[in-house]
Scaffold this active site. Structure first.
Site, PDB file in Angstrom:
ATOM      1  N   ASN A  54       0.861  -1.182   0.000  1.00 24.70           N
ATOM      2  CA  ASN A  54       0.000   0.000   0.000  1.00 24.70           C
ATOM      3  C   ASN A  54       0.896   1.229   0.000  1.00 24.70           C
ATOM      4  OD1 ASN A  54      -1.860   1.999   0.369  1.00 24.70           O
ATOM      5  ND2 ASN A  54      -2.332   1.483   2.494  1.00 24.70           N
ATOM      6  N   LYS A  82       0.021   4.262  -0.442  1.00 22.94           N
ATOM      7  CA  LYS A  82      -0.679   5.463   0.039  1.00 22.94           C
ATOM      8  C   LYS A  82      -0.407   6.635  -0.928  1.00 22.94           C
ATOM      9  CE  LYS A  82      -0.019   3.644   4.638  1.00 22.94           C
ATOM     10  NZ  LYS A  82      -0.258   3.835   6.048  1.00 22.94           N
ATOM     11  N   HIS A 106      -9.679   0.941   4.365  1.00 18.50           N
ATOM     12  CA  HIS A 106      -8.439   1.160   5.110  1.00 18.50           C
ATOM     13  C   HIS A 106      -8.736   2.088   6.286  1.00 18.50           C
ATOM     14  CE1 HIS A 106      -4.389   2.530   6.088  1.00 18.50           C
ATOM     15  NE2 HIS A 106      -3.963   1.429   5.493  1.00 18.50           N
ATOM     16  N   GLU A 163      -7.257   4.552   7.382  1.00 19.82           N
ATOM     17  CA  GLU A 163      -7.113   5.980   7.068  1.00 19.82           C
ATOM     18  C   GLU A 163      -8.367   6.492   6.363  1.00 19.82           C
ATOM     19  OE1 GLU A 163      -3.300   5.698   5.121  1.00 19.82           O
ATOM     20  OE2 GLU A 163      -2.395   5.170   7.032  1.00 19.82           O
ATOM     21  N   GLU A 216      -5.727  -4.993  10.225  1.00 21.34           N
ATOM     22  CA  GLU A 216      -4.768  -3.920  10.451  1.00 21.34           C
ATOM     23  C   GLU A 216      -5.121  -3.190  11.740  1.00 21.34           C
ATOM     24  OE1 GLU A 216      -2.619  -2.836   6.575  1.00 21.34           O
ATOM     25  OE2 GLU A 216      -4.311  -1.479   6.826  1.00 21.34           O
ATOM     26  N   GLY A 241       1.859   2.374  10.705  1.00 25.03           N
ATOM     27  CA  GLY A 241       2.767   3.505  10.575  1.00 25.03           C
ATOM     28  C   GLY A 241       3.382   3.946  11.888  1.00 25.03           C
ATOM     29  N   SER A 279       3.020  -1.986  10.408  1.00 25.17           N
ATOM     30  CA  SER A 279       4.468  -1.929  10.663  1.00 25.17           C
ATOM     31  C   SER A 279       5.179  -3.244  10.363  1.00 25.17           C
ATOM     32  CB  SER A 279       4.746  -1.470  12.105  1.00 25.17           C
ATOM     33  OG  SER A 279       4.257  -0.147  12.294  1.00 25.17           O
TER      34      SER A 279
HETATM   35  C1  PEP Z   1      -1.001   0.236   5.833  1.00 29.03           C
HETATM   36  O1  PEP Z   1      -1.134   1.432   5.640  1.00 29.03           O
HETATM   37  O2  PEP Z   1      -1.812  -0.545   5.337  1.00 29.03           O
HETATM   38  C2  PEP Z   1       0.097  -0.208   6.684  1.00 29.03           C
HETATM   39  C3  PEP Z   1       0.052  -1.419   7.150  1.00 29.03           C
HETATM   40  O3  PEP Z   1       1.115   0.705   6.913  1.00 29.03           O
HETATM   41  P1  PEP Z   1       2.508   0.426   7.665  1.00 29.03           P
HETATM   42  O4  PEP Z   1       3.047  -0.881   7.135  1.00 29.03           O
HETATM   43  O5  PEP Z   1       3.369   1.583   7.322  1.00 29.03           O
HETATM   44  O6  PEP Z   1       2.207   0.306   9.128  1.00 29.03           O
END
Ligand code: PEP
Length: 255
Positions: A9, A11, A95, A97, A167, A173, A213
């Site tokens: 992803n 973003k 997601h 976000e 998630e 993040g 992460s």
């Molecule tokens: C994501 O945005 O789906 C995600 C898992 O981000 P990160 O790996 O940076 O935590």
């Protein structure tokens, strides 16, 4: 047996030249991979160029969002057919976000999931609890509500073919990853919820990704859990060597 799936992803990162340069560097690193599926979700503006660059590879391309309508007066939105026409086969939906910053709720995600499936796209539907919800012991209830709501109206066959990404919001993040045990507990719970929705066979076939992460250093331990079928990766997917290492780690865990 579920084939591991690693999804990137990106973003709101990468211009067209940057995105194509990623594929040029990444594709040779995974050219021999036939036992895992790989998906790149670039920004809309780079999707066509990334799809072109991935044409002779096994790498698939995803949108990061869509609008449920086939077309219309929806300024700034992208339809399922537009994504498919630009070369996408998958789409990330719900997601955290989108849920937190753009007010998307389960009913909206369900509408988008239906539109994606009807357009021939494979949805990657995201669910996950916040830190407050986890600390209040609400994780199982939150995940059950998100699964039931976001996948409302999906048939067992559709459920078997789509992808769910767990998630935890507190891990996205932040550099703070769920432990392998925490990931497995949540994934096993999600699979039970999916069984309630579409039956045990569909739940067993549905791929569940962990996201939050994920890095080369922690990918193998997480992907080695029984109900974890791969990862949805944000930050660590922006670098070709890093994402290729995560693919390799997940394959080791599966093998
Ligand atoms: C994501 O945005 O789906 C995600 C898992 O981000 P990160 O790996 O940076 O935590």
């Amino acid at each position: 047996m579920r084939t591991p799936l690693l999804a990137a992803n990106w973003k709101m990162h990468k211009t067209v030249p940057e995105a194509v340069a990623f594929v040029t560097a990444f594709a040779p690193r995974v050219a021999a991979v036939t036992d895992a599926d790989i998906v790149l979700a670039p920004p809309f503006t780079t999707l066509g160029a990334v799809a072109d660059a991935c044409r002779d590879t096994r790498i698939a391309v995803a949108g990061q969002n869509l609008h449920w309508a086939p077309e219309g007066a929806f300024t700034g939105e992208i339809s399922p057919g537009m994504l498919a026409g630009a070369g996408a086969s998958h789409v990330i939906l719900g997601h955290s976000e989108r849920r937190q910053l753009f007010g998307e709720d389960d009913a909206l995600v369900a509408r988008k999931t239906r539109a994606a499936i009807d357009a021939g796209l494979t949805p990657i539907v995201c669910v996950g609890e916040t830190l407050d919800q986890r600390e209040a012991g609400k994780t199982p209830a939150v995940l059950a509500r998100q699964i039931d709501g976001s996948l409302a109206g999906v048939t067992p066959a559709e459920l078997a073919a789509l992808v769910v990404a767990y998630e935890p919001v507190w891990a996205i993040g932040t550099g703070r990853t769920a432990t392998p045990d925490q990931a497995q507990d949540a994934h096993a719970h999600i699979r039970r919820c999916l069984a309630g929705l579409g039956g045990a066979d569909a739940a067993d076939a549905c791929r569940l990704l962990y996201g939050g992460s994920v890095k080369p250093a922690n990918a193998e331990a997480i992907a080695g859990q029984a109900d974890v079928d791969g990862a949805l990766v944000g930050g660590a997917s922006l670098d070709p060597a890093s994402f290729a290492e995560i693919v390799a780690a997940a394959r080791r865990a599966a093998g």
